[in-house]
Design a protein around this motif. Structure first.
Motif, PDB file in Angstrom:
ATOM      1  N   ALA A 182     -31.239  12.557  36.224  1.00 15.61           N
ATOM      2  CA  ALA A 182     -31.240  11.552  37.294  1.00 15.61           C
ATOM      3  C   ALA A 182     -32.583  10.831  37.328  1.00 15.61           C
ATOM      4  O   ALA A 182     -33.616  11.404  36.961  1.00 15.61           O
ATOM      5  N   LEU A 230     -27.121  16.099  35.263  1.00 14.21           N
ATOM      6  CA  LEU A 230     -25.668  16.153  35.457  1.00 14.21           C
ATOM      7  C   LEU A 230     -25.158  17.497  34.925  1.00 14.21           C
ATOM      8  O   LEU A 230     -25.390  17.829  33.750  1.00 14.21           O
ATOM      9  N   ASN A 233     -21.799  17.931  39.310  1.00 11.71           N
ATOM     10  CA  ASN A 233     -22.858  17.746  40.298  1.00 11.71           C
ATOM     11  C   ASN A 233     -24.171  17.510  39.576  1.00 11.71           C
ATOM     12  O   ASN A 233     -24.187  17.307  38.363  1.00 11.71           O
ATOM     13  N   THR A 234     -25.271  17.516  40.333  1.00 14.20           N
ATOM     14  CA  THR A 234     -26.580  17.563  39.682  1.00 14.20           C
ATOM     15  C   THR A 234     -27.261  18.860  40.090  1.00 14.20           C
ATOM     16  O   THR A 234     -27.097  19.334  41.219  1.00 14.20           O
ATOM     17  N   HIS A 267     -24.851  10.075  41.324  1.00 17.05           N
ATOM     18  CA  HIS A 267     -25.041  11.278  42.136  1.00 17.05           C
ATOM     19  C   HIS A 267     -25.229  10.844  43.581  1.00 17.05           C
ATOM     20  O   HIS A 267     -25.888   9.836  43.877  1.00 17.05           O
ATOM     21  N   ASN A 273     -26.016  15.021  45.712  1.00 21.36           N
ATOM     22  CA  ASN A 273     -26.044  15.942  44.571  1.00 21.36           C
ATOM     23  C   ASN A 273     -24.665  16.285  44.012  1.00 21.36           C
ATOM     24  O   ASN A 273     -24.519  17.218  43.223  1.00 21.36           O
ATOM     25  N   ALA A 292     -21.284  14.399  41.951  1.00 19.71           N
ATOM     26  CA  ALA A 292     -21.138  13.251  41.054  1.00 19.71           C
ATOM     27  C   ALA A 292     -19.807  12.528  41.273  1.00 19.71           C
ATOM     28  O   ALA A 292     -18.753  13.163  41.432  1.00 19.71           O
ATOM     29  N   ASP A 346     -29.336   5.572  41.521  1.00 15.75           N
ATOM     30  CA  ASP A 346     -28.377   6.682  41.463  1.00 15.75           C
ATOM     31  C   ASP A 346     -27.441   6.598  40.253  1.00 15.75           C
ATOM     32  O   ASP A 346     -26.841   7.608  39.867  1.00 15.75           O
TER      33      ASP A 346
END
Ligand code: AHR
Length: 481
Positions: free
Chosen positions: A337, A347, A355-356, A446, A449, A451, A471
């Motif tokens: 990110a 990612l 998600n991150t 994101h 947090n 995706a 983002d």
């Protein structure tokens, strides 16, 4: 000459002429379409490079640099003022908060014409254009013709990817109240030979592939990358014709009398114009439109044949769908990110949730694998990419209800398309922005947090314009695992 010069010579002039790729009259120098950019919501018109020429794509590229752009108006070149704009709610509502349909991305359908770059109108489910106050279009049983140049590889089975004559109310007002080109694999009313996609005529409450509903084997499947689709109709006669838009001549798939069901003879055409939706604003179909016209009067086959030759001479061709740092099929990558405060996050996935997560060289092997993706040739379009999980072979990043998920490849066309992404130059100037192939207004983002595939403004919280460019921009590197 342009297509509309040829229709005029044939005695059936265009009363609507729409194209984002080129002028359809040899003397036309006016605007082809308008785009609106996300950075400041301002608009600009894109015109041909020269009279009768190809659209000035470079003007769009410079206006839309480092932001997103939507196609807001597709101008009518015929002088009748029959411009196409965002379709409003009809019997069915679109996804916008007021029930309107979405606008198309300005960058979803890049092509070249005679080597010059231009953009078509890539219409995902939910997008659509209309003009419910058109003038000069056929009404009642009056004769008309129409053609459009489409992408023969972009379609679905939903109702209805149409271009042509429809209800002024965007409601189904009965059999015979429409006459539009349909393209896709809908099988509710009519089918042709093979498995489609087919060109059919949307005459309201029915997609007709021939004399009656049901299967008409003379209506061939046609899936060349560029398709010319033509429909024409007059008192108790109508026809479907089609061709590969880059070579060869039109074939006639149907030429005969009106359907033997009440309401279709005589017709009750209303004269609105739609693109990408059904007559009642059914918005779930997809397809790509490059150019199309509607005429007054029933064009001769000879006139249509000369138009097809003109389209072939325009030399539509594919061009790159990606930009920015290149990806290598077979390699393992991680995506970092770039939003301030989040630049240690990558990612990743937790089960099926994408998600991150904060990952580093000292993370566990399990976490490194969760944040690593094998680049694959795009399952839905080989010019783009798919991302296979490093720790769950056979599972890919796909979007569903616009959230990114890690799901096993189920082999369906819908999965392939939902799992195909076209990396672009990062919108904030860093790395890549990963655009969804089938929803080109949407990018990997994101948000809290988690995706998503997000658009730059929209009905969902994750579409927020604040921080959008950051983002959706990711720095790609060799995978952690
Ligand atoms: O004719 C097929 C479709 O039926 C039309 O596009 C729509 O108005 C209705 O749902």
């Amino acid at each position: 000459a342009g297509p509309c010069d040829l229709y005029a010579t044939g005695g059936t002039p265009c009363i609507a002429a729409h194209s984002t790729t080129r002028a359809l009259y040899s003397s036309y120098t006016g605007p082809l379409y308008q785009v609106k950019r996300g950075s400041d919501n301002t608009t600009t018109n894109i015109a041909p490079l020269s009279a009768g020429g190809v659209a000035e794509a470079a003007a769009q590229d410079s206006f839309c640099a480092s932001t997103t752009c939507l196609i807001t108006i597709i101008y009518d070149q015929s002088g009748h003022g029959n411009h196409l704009t965002q379709a409003s709610a009809g019997a069915f509502s679109g996804p916008e908060s007021n029930g309107a349909d979405n606008l198309a991305s300005a960058t979803g359908a890049p092509v070249t014409l005679n080597g010059q770059k231009a953009y078509g109108v890539f219409i995902p489910p939910g997008a659509g254009y209309s003009n419910n106050a058109a003038s000069g279009t056929a009404t009642g049983d009056a004769a008309e013709g129409m053609y459009s140049v489409l992408d023969g590889t972009h379609y679905n089975a939903e109702c209805c990817f149409d271009y042509g004559n429809a209800e002024v109310s965007s409601h189904d007002t009965g059999n015979g109240h429409m006459e539009a080109i349909y393209f896709g694999t809908n099988t509710i009313w009519g089918t042709g030979s093979g498995s489609g996609p087919w060109i059919m005529a949307d005459l309201e409450n029915g997609l007709f592939s021939g004399a009656s509903t049901g299967n008409n084997p003379d209506d061939a499947s046609i899936s060349s990358r560029f398709v010319t689709a033509a429909v024409k109709g007059g008192p108790n006669k109508w026809a479907i014709r089609g061709a590969n838009a880059v070579s060869g001549a039109l074939s006639t798939y149907y030429n005969g009398t009106r359907p033997n069901a009440s309401g279709y003879n005589p017709m009750s055409k209303e004269g609105a114009i739609i693109l990408g939706i059904g007559g009642d604003n059914s918005p779930n179909a997809q397809g790509t439109f490059y150019e199309g016209v509607m005429t007054t009067g029933y064009p001769s086959d000879a006139t249509e044949n000369s138009v097809q030759a003109n389209i072939v001479a325009a030399k539509y061709a594919v061009t790159s769908l990606t930009s920015g740092p290149a990806l290598t099929v077979g390699s393992s990558i991680s995506l970092r990110a770039t939003t301030a405060g989040y630049t240690t996050r990558y990612l990743a996935h937790t089960g099926s949730t994408v998600n991150t997560q904060v990952v580093s060289s000292s993370s566990t092997t399990a976490l490194k694998q969760q944040a690593s993706w094998t680049v694959r040739t795009g399952l839905g379009n080989s010019a783009c990419f798919s991302f296979e999980s490093k720790d769950t072979a056979g599972s890919y990043i796909r979007h569903s209800a616009f959230q990114l998920l890690l799901n096993a490849n189920d082999g369906t066309k819908a999965f392939y398309e939902d799992a195909t992404f076209c990396p672009q130059t990062g919108l904030n100037g860093q790395g890549n922005s990963i655009r969804s192939w089938n929803y080109p207004t949407r990018y990997f983002r994101h948000f809290n947090n988690v995706a998503f595939v997000a658009s730059n403004g929209g009905v969902d919280a994750f579409d927020a314009t604040a921080s959008f460019n950051d983002d959706v921009s990711w720095v790609l590197s060799t995978g952690f695992a």
